[in-house]
Design a protein around this motif. Structure first.
Motif, PDB file in Angstrom:
ATOM      1  N   THR A 140       0.973  -1.216   0.105  1.00  5.73           N
ATOM      2  CA  THR A 140       0.152  -0.130  -0.083  1.00  5.73           C
ATOM      3  C   THR A 140       0.850   1.337   0.065  1.00  5.73           C
ATOM      4  O   THR A 140       2.032   1.037   0.435  1.00  5.73           O
ATOM      5  CB  THR A 140      -0.850  -0.145   1.308  1.00  5.73           C
ATOM      6  OG1 THR A 140      -0.074   0.116   2.392  1.00  5.73           O
ATOM      7  CG2 THR A 140      -1.797  -1.302   1.206  1.00  5.73           C
ATOM      8  N   PHE A 141       0.262   2.141  -0.481  1.00 11.60           N
ATOM      9  CA  PHE A 141       1.018   3.779  -0.424  1.00 11.60           C
ATOM     10  C   PHE A 141       0.510   4.685   0.280  1.00 11.60           C
ATOM     11  O   PHE A 141      -0.648   4.847   0.763  1.00 11.60           O
ATOM     12  CB  PHE A 141       0.965   4.137  -1.902  1.00 11.60           C
ATOM     13  CG  PHE A 141       1.716   3.061  -2.819  1.00 11.60           C
ATOM     14  CD1 PHE A 141       3.191   3.233  -3.072  1.00 11.60           C
ATOM     15  CD2 PHE A 141       0.976   2.275  -3.261  1.00 11.60           C
ATOM     16  CE1 PHE A 141       3.484   2.292  -3.974  1.00 11.60           C
ATOM     17  CE2 PHE A 141       1.672   1.251  -4.259  1.00 11.60           C
ATOM     18  CZ  PHE A 141       2.923   1.387  -4.552  1.00 11.60           C
ATOM     19  N   PRO A 142       1.408   5.728   0.697  1.00 17.65           N
ATOM     20  CA  PRO A 142       0.913   6.846   1.324  1.00 17.65           C
ATOM     21  C   PRO A 142      -0.139   7.843   0.708  1.00 17.65           C
ATOM     22  O   PRO A 142      -0.419   7.598  -0.565  1.00 17.65           O
ATOM     23  CB  PRO A 142       2.150   7.639   1.647  1.00 17.65           C
ATOM     24  CG  PRO A 142       3.045   6.997   1.262  1.00 17.65           C
ATOM     25  CD  PRO A 142       2.844   5.819   0.543  1.00 17.65           C
ATOM     26  N   THR A 143      -0.958   8.288   1.328  1.00 24.89           N
ATOM     27  CA  THR A 143      -2.272   8.999   0.752  1.00 24.89           C
ATOM     28  C   THR A 143      -1.642   9.935  -0.228  1.00 24.89           C
ATOM     29  O   THR A 143      -2.455  10.015  -1.404  1.00 24.89           O
ATOM     30  CB  THR A 143      -2.820   9.988   1.819  1.00 24.89           C
ATOM     31  OG1 THR A 143      -2.726   9.410   2.901  1.00 24.89           O
ATOM     32  CG2 THR A 143      -4.303  10.534   1.649  1.00 24.89           C
ATOM     33  N   GLY A 148      -5.261   9.673  -5.802  1.00 30.85           N
ATOM     34  CA  GLY A 148      -4.923  10.409  -7.107  1.00 30.85           C
ATOM     35  C   GLY A 148      -6.063  11.300  -7.432  1.00 30.85           C
ATOM     36  O   GLY A 148      -5.669  12.227  -8.274  1.00 30.85           O
ATOM     37  N   GLU A 149      -6.976  11.409  -6.791  1.00 27.11           N
ATOM     38  CA  GLU A 149      -8.153  12.073  -7.148  1.00 27.11           C
ATOM     39  C   GLU A 149      -8.038  13.795  -6.623  1.00 27.11           C
ATOM     40  O   GLU A 149      -8.330  14.673  -7.577  1.00 27.11           O
ATOM     41  CB  GLU A 149      -9.342  11.837  -6.160  1.00 27.11           C
ATOM     42  CG  GLU A 149     -10.326  10.758  -6.698  1.00 27.11           C
ATOM     43  CD  GLU A 149     -11.081  11.329  -7.886  1.00 27.11           C
ATOM     44  OE1 GLU A 149     -12.007  12.162  -7.480  1.00 27.11           O
ATOM     45  OE2 GLU A 149     -11.121  10.910  -8.964  1.00 27.11           O
ATOM     46  N   THR A 150      -7.241  13.763  -5.523  1.00 24.40           N
ATOM     47  CA  THR A 150      -7.096  15.135  -5.065  1.00 24.40           C
ATOM     48  C   THR A 150      -5.626  15.451  -4.827  1.00 24.40           C
ATOM     49  O   THR A 150      -5.290  16.580  -4.685  1.00 24.40           O
ATOM     50  CB  THR A 150      -7.555  15.137  -3.537  1.00 24.40           C
ATOM     51  OG1 THR A 150      -6.935  14.101  -2.664  1.00 24.40           O
ATOM     52  CG2 THR A 150      -8.920  14.964  -3.441  1.00 24.40           C
ATOM     53  N   VAL A 270      -3.874  19.020  -5.566  1.00 21.94           N
ATOM     54  CA  VAL A 270      -4.556  19.993  -6.432  1.00 21.94           C
ATOM     55  C   VAL A 270      -5.344  19.111  -7.234  1.00 21.94           C
ATOM     56  O   VAL A 270      -5.533  17.991  -7.600  1.00 21.94           O
ATOM     57  CB  VAL A 270      -3.435  20.616  -7.409  1.00 21.94           C
ATOM     58  CG1 VAL A 270      -2.914  21.638  -6.859  1.00 21.94           C
ATOM     59  CG2 VAL A 270      -2.347  19.582  -7.912  1.00 21.94           C
ATOM     60  N   LYS A 271      -6.635  19.858  -7.733  1.00 21.03           N
ATOM     61  CA  LYS A 271      -7.519  18.946  -8.393  1.00 21.03           C
ATOM     62  C   LYS A 271      -8.083  19.967  -9.604  1.00 21.03           C
ATOM     63  O   LYS A 271      -7.764  21.342  -9.440  1.00 21.03           O
ATOM     64  CB  LYS A 271      -8.477  18.132  -7.810  1.00 21.03           C
ATOM     65  CG  LYS A 271      -9.138  19.176  -6.920  1.00 21.03           C
ATOM     66  CD  LYS A 271     -10.100  18.041  -6.094  1.00 21.03           C
ATOM     67  CE  LYS A 271     -11.710  18.658  -5.796  1.00 21.03           C
ATOM     68  NZ  LYS A 271     -12.486  17.723  -5.235  1.00 21.03           N
ATOM     69  N   ASP A 272      -8.878  19.624 -10.493  1.00 21.40           N
ATOM     70  CA  ASP A 272      -9.395  20.330 -11.707  1.00 21.40           C
ATOM     71  C   ASP A 272      -8.514  21.382 -12.412  1.00 21.40           C
ATOM     72  O   ASP A 272      -7.449  20.998 -12.559  1.00 21.40           O
ATOM     73  CB  ASP A 272     -10.645  21.329 -10.886  1.00 21.40           C
ATOM     74  CG  ASP A 272     -11.626  20.251 -10.510  1.00 21.40           C
ATOM     75  OD1 ASP A 272     -11.551  18.891 -10.651  1.00 21.40           O
ATOM     76  OD2 ASP A 272     -12.033  20.572  -9.422  1.00 21.40           O
TER      77      ASP A 272
END
Ligand code: FES
Ligand SMILES: [Fe+2]
Length: 350
Positions: A140-143, A148-150, A270-272
């Motif tokens: 598993t990986f850190p947040t 990947g959404e945010t 970051v997103k969008d």
């Protein structure tokens, strides 16, 4: 009976070649294509390629016939063929055909070790077991990578001419930011003295400055979630784009005792439209600045005094790396005992 000095030497020798029982990133995804590629990781020669479905396969890089490098061979879709006499092997290490001989008994035999492979976050991970055919651990990986959404990241990877433990320990040492990187775009601010403290976490620990936070490279976290990772954040001025702190997730894989490959994911939350802006800015303005910082680390580490670790006088800022060393020694000791038991059991059967 081995003396304690011998035991210590064989433990350090094992650690220098690479602690096992975990996943390591070995290459960036873009470095593995249909053409077989040969690499050295944990002193093992390994061949990787993508099969007809694009899945990554990894085998020891040694033809079962006479030992030519399979990485010099051909991809036939569901198998690769050796350049020397054409022996064909699939991704599990089984010989599928020996075209030069009719009904060759080698066909159908699993002659080569294969490595469990996964692709995640732009990198190829292989599992290196302590014992042969060991079940791989969960990965598993850190947040900052997993979500990947945010978050948005860029992976940068480079080969360094130093043992991998130096590269890990360099990140476990936040204080070097205020000295080695004091002229950089992100680490010029803050106190040049600190008291450091350790804080345990579920998967490892945090090592941080007790009296300064959010100013420079002020803390680092070590985690073990099926692979060893290091995480840190550095505050960024607004002119370096949207997204609050700049995050770095780092991993290191040993190539051999004197070489390693570092993987650094540079991440922002970051997103969008902010994601697009940040990705544009990163490529155009920031990436070179980051390479400049990383070069400073590389130059120091590649030029450490011979056997530097044997002649150190550590102080309070080195508590983080000492803790990690002890943890790795403990795990290494456990692995060496497992190997001894395994070898004894094999001998008994013979
Ligand atoms: S060495 Fe590979 S086919 Fe002979
Ligand atoms: Fe550094």
């Amino acid at each position: 009976m081995a003396t304690s000095q011998q035991t210590e030497n064989s433990l350090q020798d094992y650690l220098d070649r690479g602690l096992r029982g975990m996943w390591y990133p070995v290459l960036a995804s873009w470095e593995v294509n249909a053409n077989p590629v040969g690499i050295t990781r944990l002193e093992q020669q390994i061949v990787l390629w993508r099969d007809a479905e694009g899945q990554i396969k990894a085998l020891e890089d040694r033809c079962p016939h006479r030992g030519a490098r399979l990485s010099m061979g051909w991809n036939l879709g569901d198998r690769i063929a050796c350049w020397y006499h054409g022996v064909e092997v699939d991704g599990s290490g089984e010989v599928k055909d020996v075209p030069a001989v009719d009904r060759c008994p080698l066909v159908g035999q699993k002659c080569l070790k294969s490595y469990p492979a996964k692709e995640a976050h732009g990198a190829v991970f292989l599992y290196f077991g302590v014992l042969p055919d060991e079940e791989p651990s969960e990965l598993t990986f850190p947040t900052e990578l997993a979500d990947g959404e945010t978050h948005s990241n860029f992976l940068c990877t480079a080969s360094w001419n130093c043992n991998y433990q130096y590269a890990i320990e360099n990140v476990m040492d936040p204080m070097h930011g205020s000295y080695l990187h004091s002229s950089s775009h992100s680490m010029a601010e803050g106190q040049r003295q600190a008291d450091m403290v350790l804080e345990p976490t579920d998967s490892g620990f945090i090592f941080k400055k007790s009296d300064q936070s959010g100013v420079n490279f002020d803390w680092v976290e070590f985690g073990n979630t099926g692979t060893f990772w290091l995480r840190l954040s550095i505050p960024y001025k607004a002119r370096f784009g949207p997204g609050g702190h700049f995050w770095i997730v780092g991993m290191v894989v040993p190539e051999d005792k004197d070489h390693c490959r570092v993987f650094f994911w540079r991440v922002r939350k970051v997103k969008d439209w902010q994601r697009d802006l940040w990705r544009f800015m990163y490529r155009n303005r920031l990436e070179q600045l980051h390479w400049d910082v990383l070069e400073q680390d590389r130059i120091v580490l590649e030029n450490m005094a011979p056997n530097a670790r044997e002649h150190e006088y550590l102080y309070q800022h080195d508590v983080g790396l000492s803790r990690l060393r002890r943890m790795m020694q403990k795990q290494g000791q456990k692995h060496l005992s497992q190997l001894q038991e395994h070898d004894a059991a094999v001998k008994e059967k013979m």
